[in-house]
Design an enzyme around this catalytic site. Sequence first.
Site, PDB file in Angstrom:
ATOM      1  N   ASP A  34      69.445  -3.783  90.622  1.00  0.00           N
ATOM      2  CA  ASP A  34      70.508  -3.389  89.682  1.00  0.00           C
ATOM      3  C   ASP A  34      71.770  -4.159  90.085  1.00  0.00           C
ATOM      4  O   ASP A  34      71.794  -4.850  91.115  1.00  0.00           O
ATOM      5  CB  ASP A  34      70.770  -1.865  89.779  1.00  0.00           C
ATOM      6  N   ASN A  87      63.606  -3.248  82.657  1.00  0.00           N
ATOM      7  CA  ASN A  87      64.308  -2.139  82.008  1.00  0.00           C
ATOM      8  C   ASN A  87      65.805  -2.370  81.826  1.00  0.00           C
ATOM      9  O   ASN A  87      66.410  -1.813  80.909  1.00  0.00           O
ATOM     10  CB  ASN A  87      64.077  -0.880  82.874  1.00  0.00           C
ATOM     11  N   TYR A 153      72.016  -5.796  69.596  1.00  0.00           N
ATOM     12  CA  TYR A 153      71.092  -4.905  70.302  1.00  0.00           C
ATOM     13  C   TYR A 153      69.732  -4.875  69.591  1.00  0.00           C
ATOM     14  O   TYR A 153      68.679  -5.023  70.220  1.00  0.00           O
ATOM     15  CB  TYR A 153      71.688  -3.494  70.392  1.00  0.00           C
ATOM     16  N   LYS A 157      66.170  -6.276  71.138  1.00  0.00           N
ATOM     17  CA  LYS A 157      65.033  -5.384  71.376  1.00  0.00           C
ATOM     18  C   LYS A 157      63.819  -5.779  70.525  1.00  0.00           C
ATOM     19  O   LYS A 157      62.679  -5.609  70.945  1.00  0.00           O
ATOM     20  CB  LYS A 157      65.445  -3.929  71.122  1.00  0.00           C
ATOM     21  N   ILE A 186      67.469   8.780  74.446  1.00  0.00           N
ATOM     22  CA  ILE A 186      67.143   9.413  75.721  1.00  0.00           C
ATOM     23  C   ILE A 186      68.448   9.727  76.430  1.00  0.00           C
ATOM     24  O   ILE A 186      69.326   8.842  76.530  1.00  0.00           O
ATOM     25  CB  ILE A 186      66.287   8.458  76.607  1.00  0.00           C
ATOM     26  N   THR A 188      70.986   9.621  78.764  1.00  0.00           N
ATOM     27  CA  THR A 188      71.365   8.842  79.957  1.00  0.00           C
ATOM     28  C   THR A 188      72.860   8.518  79.874  1.00  0.00           C
ATOM     29  O   THR A 188      73.520   8.815  78.874  1.00  0.00           O
ATOM     30  CB  THR A 188      70.599   7.496  80.014  1.00  0.00           C
TER      31      THR A 188
HETATM   32  N1  LIG Z   1      68.986   5.775  76.611  1.00  0.00           N
HETATM   33  C1  LIG Z   1      68.464   5.494  75.422  1.00  0.00           C
HETATM   34  O1  LIG Z   1      68.582   6.269  74.466  1.00  0.00           O
HETATM   35  C2  LIG Z   1      67.667   4.235  75.216  1.00  0.00           C
HETATM   36  C3  LIG Z   1      66.936   4.110  74.028  1.00  0.00           C
HETATM   37  C4  LIG Z   1      66.186   2.977  73.808  1.00  0.00           C
HETATM   38  C5  LIG Z   1      66.146   1.979  74.763  1.00  0.00           C
HETATM   39  N2  LIG Z   1      66.857   2.115  75.901  1.00  0.00           N
HETATM   40  C6  LIG Z   1      66.788   1.028  76.871  1.00  0.00           C
HETATM   41  O2  LIG Z   1      66.370   1.530  78.118  1.00  0.00           O
HETATM   42  C7  LIG Z   1      66.932   0.742  79.155  1.00  0.00           C
HETATM   43  C8  LIG Z   1      67.656   1.653  80.136  1.00  0.00           C
HETATM   44  O3  LIG Z   1      68.656   2.347  79.429  1.00  0.00           O
HETATM   45  P1  LIG Z   1      69.417   3.618  80.036  1.00  0.00           P
HETATM   46  O4  LIG Z   1      69.694   4.506  78.897  1.00  0.00           O
HETATM   47  O5  LIG Z   1      68.740   4.122  81.236  1.00  0.00           O
HETATM   48  O6  LIG Z   1      70.806   2.880  80.410  1.00  0.00           O
HETATM   49  P2  LIG Z   1      71.878   3.176  81.558  1.00  0.00           P
HETATM   50  O7  LIG Z   1      73.100   2.474  81.117  1.00  0.00           O
HETATM   51  O8  LIG Z   1      71.917   4.633  81.840  1.00  0.00           O
HETATM   52  O9  LIG Z   1      71.231   2.412  82.804  1.00  0.00           O
HETATM   53  C9  LIG Z   1      71.035   1.020  82.736  1.00  0.00           C
HETATM   54  C10 LIG Z   1      70.995   0.422  84.125  1.00  0.00           C
HETATM   55  O10 LIG Z   1      70.920  -1.006  83.966  1.00  0.00           O
HETATM   56  C11 LIG Z   1      71.875  -1.599  84.809  1.00  0.00           C
HETATM   57  N3  LIG Z   1      72.333  -2.873  84.270  1.00  0.00           N
HETATM   58  C12 LIG Z   1      73.172  -3.084  83.224  1.00  0.00           C
HETATM   59  N4  LIG Z   1      73.411  -4.380  83.069  1.00  0.00           N
HETATM   60  C13 LIG Z   1      72.710  -5.019  84.042  1.00  0.00           C
HETATM   61  C14 LIG Z   1      72.559  -6.377  84.403  1.00  0.00           C
HETATM   62  N5  LIG Z   1      73.212  -7.354  83.763  1.00  0.00           N
HETATM   63  N6  LIG Z   1      71.753  -6.673  85.440  1.00  0.00           N
HETATM   64  C15 LIG Z   1      71.114  -5.689  86.129  1.00  0.00           C
HETATM   65  N7  LIG Z   1      71.228  -4.388  85.832  1.00  0.00           N
HETATM   66  C16 LIG Z   1      72.029  -4.056  84.803  1.00  0.00           C
HETATM   67  C17 LIG Z   1      73.012  -0.596  84.896  1.00  0.00           C
HETATM   68  O11 LIG Z   1      73.809  -0.822  86.055  1.00  0.00           O
HETATM   69  C18 LIG Z   1      72.268   0.725  84.916  1.00  0.00           C
HETATM   70  O12 LIG Z   1      71.933   1.131  86.220  1.00  0.00           O
HETATM   71  C19 LIG Z   1      67.847  -0.289  78.470  1.00  0.00           C
HETATM   72  O13 LIG Z   1      67.145  -1.501  78.308  1.00  0.00           O
HETATM   73  C20 LIG Z   1      68.115   0.355  77.133  1.00  0.00           C
HETATM   74  O14 LIG Z   1      68.444  -0.598  76.143  1.00  0.00           O
HETATM   75  C21 LIG Z   1      67.622   3.218  76.164  1.00  0.00           C
END
Ligand SMILES: NC(=O)c1ccc[n+]([C@@H]2O[C@H](COP(=O)([O-])OP(=O)(O)OC[C@H]3O[C@@H](n4cnc5c(N)ncnc54)[C@H](O)[C@@H]3O)[C@@H](O)[C@H]2O)c1
Length: 249
Positions: A34, A87, A153, A157, A186, A188
Amino acid sequence: MNSSIALVTGAAAGIGRATALAYAKAGCDVVISDIQRDRLVEVEQAITKLGRKALSVVADMSVESDIRTLHADTLAYFGRLDYACNNAGIEGENAPTHESSLENFDRTLAVNLRGVFICMQEQLKLMLTQGSGAIVNISSVAGLIGFPNLPAYCASKGGVIQLTKAAAVEYAEHNIRVNAVCPGVIHTDMIDRVTGRDPEIEAQYAAFHPMNRMGTVEEVADTIVFLSLPQSGFITGQALAVDGGMVAR
Ligand SMILES: NC(=O)c1ccc[n+]([C@@H]2O[C@H](COP(=O)([O-])OP(=O)(O)OC[C@H]3O[C@@H](n4cnc5c(N)ncnc54)[C@H](O)[C@@H]3O)[C@@H](O)[C@H]2O)c1
């Protein structure tokens, strides 16, 4: 027998953190990566408490050399890579397409799509040498259907799903499976940033799903681990929605 080795990007928080812990519970040692160094320490401790080894690597998914070094470190420390979950991702700006900045488009694509591509290159090289492996890329329901004001976005995706399918077909005969998971909303940090934790907006987001709730990080993590382990051995090239029925409407 040696433990399987799993790697998770964006593992300091949210879905990535839950996935790292789910891999550890499934008996894997885990490489966690991360940009948030401090939060990685907590995840490393949680994995160690579960009796598994963890290697933390600070790496920015928009920086090619960071990604190559992450995988070199993985090989040097554990000697192999069985499962990878790509991720790390960012939501980018919320703006109508005609008003969106090119900076946002480039940044979002750099982290969410180019980063996954470079990760896959490194992971496939390791897995080809071993003759086995499974990759799970994190897409989104926004890779399957359109959402307003999120052009970069959605494009990133959707691109992740096509990278997944192309690699699945390309590497199937090498015993390497590649799948994508498409979460709905989700709960988060990412969603807290978007809703501002306003209960009314949170209720609107919950109502996107026929189940009328947001998903949990564990529900996504368990799906990722399932798509990694041999129990899903005949599944490849899928984009599996974990979305309480959203895209089935
Ligand atoms: N939460 C949702 O509703 C949701 C829905 C669909 C898809 N997603 C996808 O799931 C994945 C995780 O999302 P989340 O909700 O846990 O997000 P989050 O923001 O809670 O966590 C994301 C993590 O990625 C890290 N990160 C961000 N930019 C980075 C980079 N350039 N290099 C390395 N690490 C980096 C952040 O520091 C963080 O720890 C993402 O790809 C997001 O697009 C999330």
